[in-house]
Design a protein around this motif. Structure first.
Motif, PDB file in Angstrom:
ATOM      1  N   ALA A  23       0.811  -1.221   0.000  1.00  0.00           N
ATOM      2  CA  ALA A  23       0.000   0.000   0.000  1.00  0.00           C
ATOM      3  C   ALA A  23       0.851   1.280   0.000  1.00  0.00           C
ATOM      4  O   ALA A  23       0.516   2.242  -0.694  1.00  0.00           O
ATOM      5  N   ALA A  24       1.939   1.324   0.769  1.00  0.00           N
ATOM      6  CA  ALA A  24       2.777   2.533   0.789  1.00  0.00           C
ATOM      7  C   ALA A  24       3.371   2.760  -0.592  1.00  0.00           C
ATOM      8  O   ALA A  24       3.392   3.888  -1.105  1.00  0.00           O
ATOM      9  N   ARG A  25       3.857   1.687  -1.218  1.00  0.00           N
ATOM     10  CA  ARG A  25       4.408   1.779  -2.580  1.00  0.00           C
ATOM     11  C   ARG A  25       3.328   2.248  -3.564  1.00  0.00           C
ATOM     12  O   ARG A  25       3.578   3.103  -4.408  1.00  0.00           O
ATOM     13  N   TRP A  28       3.151   1.521   7.690  1.00  0.00           N
ATOM     14  CA  TRP A  28       4.372   1.285   6.916  1.00  0.00           C
ATOM     15  C   TRP A  28       5.132   2.582   6.722  1.00  0.00           C
ATOM     16  O   TRP A  28       4.527   3.640   6.549  1.00  0.00           O
ATOM     17  N   CYS A  29       6.457   2.494   6.713  1.00  0.00           N
ATOM     18  CA  CYS A  29       7.326   3.619   6.367  1.00  0.00           C
ATOM     19  C   CYS A  29       7.999   3.300   5.046  1.00  0.00           C
ATOM     20  O   CYS A  29       8.399   2.161   4.811  1.00  0.00           O
ATOM     21  N   GLN A  79      12.063  11.677   0.203  1.00  0.00           N
ATOM     22  CA  GLN A  79      10.694  11.668   0.705  1.00  0.00           C
ATOM     23  C   GLN A  79      10.559  10.529   1.698  1.00  0.00           C
ATOM     24  O   GLN A  79      10.892   9.381   1.397  1.00  0.00           O
ATOM     25  N   HIS A  80      10.066  10.878   2.864  1.00  0.00           N
ATOM     26  CA  HIS A  80       9.813   9.899   3.920  1.00  0.00           C
ATOM     27  C   HIS A  80       8.298   9.829   4.074  1.00  0.00           C
ATOM     28  O   HIS A  80       7.663  10.840   4.374  1.00  0.00           O
ATOM     29  N   LEU A  81       7.743   8.652   3.838  1.00  0.00           N
ATOM     30  CA  LEU A  81       6.299   8.464   3.914  1.00  0.00           C
ATOM     31  C   LEU A  81       5.955   7.522   5.050  1.00  0.00           C
ATOM     32  O   LEU A  81       6.680   6.558   5.310  1.00  0.00           O
ATOM     33  N   ALA A  82       4.852   7.804   5.701  1.00  0.00           N
ATOM     34  CA  ALA A  82       4.268   6.870   6.653  1.00  0.00           C
ATOM     35  C   ALA A  82       2.823   6.676   6.214  1.00  0.00           C
ATOM     36  O   ALA A  82       2.093   7.648   5.989  1.00  0.00           O
ATOM     37  N   LEU A  83       2.425   5.436   6.042  1.00  0.00           N
ATOM     38  CA  LEU A  83       1.051   5.115   5.665  1.00  0.00           C
ATOM     39  C   LEU A  83       0.394   4.418   6.839  1.00  0.00           C
ATOM     40  O   LEU A  83       0.868   3.365   7.286  1.00  0.00           O
ATOM     41  N   LEU A  84      -0.674   5.013   7.338  1.00  0.00           N
ATOM     42  CA  LEU A  84      -1.430   4.459   8.451  1.00  0.00           C
ATOM     43  C   LEU A  84      -2.800   4.054   7.903  1.00  0.00           C
ATOM     44  O   LEU A  84      -3.561   4.901   7.431  1.00  0.00           O
ATOM     45  N   ARG A  85      -3.101   2.761   7.959  1.00  0.00           N
ATOM     46  CA  ARG A  85      -4.310   2.235   7.329  1.00  0.00           C
ATOM     47  C   ARG A  85      -5.450   2.149   8.344  1.00  0.00           C
ATOM     48  O   ARG A  85      -5.302   1.592   9.422  1.00  0.00           O
ATOM     49  N   LEU A  86      -6.585   2.730   7.958  1.00  0.00           N
ATOM     50  CA  LEU A  86      -7.786   2.759   8.795  1.00  0.00           C
ATOM     51  C   LEU A  86      -8.967   2.199   7.995  1.00  0.00           C
ATOM     52  O   LEU A  86      -9.866   2.944   7.576  1.00  0.00           O
ATOM     53  N   PRO A  87      -9.007   0.876   7.757  1.00  0.00           N
ATOM     54  CA  PRO A  87     -10.063   0.307   6.923  1.00  0.00           C
ATOM     55  C   PRO A  87     -11.461   0.527   7.492  1.00  0.00           C
ATOM     56  O   PRO A  87     -12.426   0.668   6.734  1.00  0.00           O
ATOM     57  N   GLN A  88     -11.595   0.593   8.822  1.00  0.00           N
ATOM     58  CA  GLN A  88     -12.906   0.796   9.433  1.00  0.00           C
ATOM     59  C   GLN A  88     -13.502   2.149   9.058  1.00  0.00           C
ATOM     60  O   GLN A  88     -14.711   2.346   9.140  1.00  0.00           O
ATOM     61  N   TYR A  89     -12.668   3.084   8.627  1.00  0.00           N
ATOM     62  CA  TYR A  89     -13.127   4.407   8.187  1.00  0.00           C
ATOM     63  C   TYR A  89     -12.980   4.590   6.673  1.00  0.00           C
ATOM     64  O   TYR A  89     -13.184   5.698   6.164  1.00  0.00           O
TER      65      TYR A  89
END
Length: 192
Positions: A66-68, A103-104, A124-134
């Motif tokens: 997902a981050a990719r 994920w970072c 670029q430094h990315l952080a992906l925080l997944r919130l499927p319930q929303y």
């Protein structure tokens, strides 16, 4: 060194979230229009920026991809981008409740400002925080220029601006990690 000394929880998205922003962060929405699904902050004297985006949850994309996926969507079909590393974050280390996966990703990209010919090299430094319930993927990006092309408008700006005072030293990756770990959801009503 404790980077949280000069930091305090800052409201985001009208108070629906809060986080510890890096010292000296300037809210771009006070200078220009920012899309409703974004919050953008810039350093007062460098071209560094932090962007928080509420994106549609990509149910068809596995957590480890997902981050990719989001990085490639953001970078576009550019041959000037390279992913350097990707690793999982332990959701229990985050202040964000309900994060199912985190994920970072670190990438390097050659990009131009304002459609200029001159391209700057940006980590670029990315952080992906997944919130499927929303139904939301929360993407946090730290843009950290490491080489400014001499013909870029950023180079001209740097020669006009005096060196930053110590309180406005350039942000570090640790500032970004502190920001990511401190992000809190205060009002789930933002998701509709």
């Amino acid at each position: 060194m404790d980077n949280t000394v000069d930091q305090q929880q800052h409201p985001l998205f009208g108070g629906a979230f809060s986080a510890l922003l890096p010292p000296g962060s300037l809210d771009v929405s006070e200078l220009r229009q920012v899309p409703d699904n974004q919050e953008v902050f810039v350093h007062p004297s460098t071209d560094q920026s932090i962007i928080i985006e509420l994106l549609e949850y990509q149910a068809g994309v596995a957590d480890e991809n997902a981050a990719r996926y989001h990085f490639e969507d953001m970078a576009g079909p550019s041959a000037n981008a390279e992913i350097l590393s990707q690793e999982p974050l332990v959701p229990q280390l985050l202040a964000l409740d309900g994060c199912s996966s985190a994920w970072c990703l670190t990438a390097s990209q050659r990009v131009a400002k304002f459609n200029e010919e001159a391209k700057n090299e940006v980590n670029q430094h990315l952080a992906l925080l997944r919130l499927p319930q929303y139904g939301t993927d929360l993407l946090l990006t730290f843009n950290n220029p490491i080489h400014i092309h001499p013909l870029s408008s950023s180079a001209a700006r740097r020669t006009e601006v005096p060196p930053p005072p110590p309180s406005h030293a350039p942000w570090t990756v640790e500032h970004f990690h502190t920001f990511v770990r401190s992000l809190r959801l205060l009002d789930p009503g933002i998701f509709g």
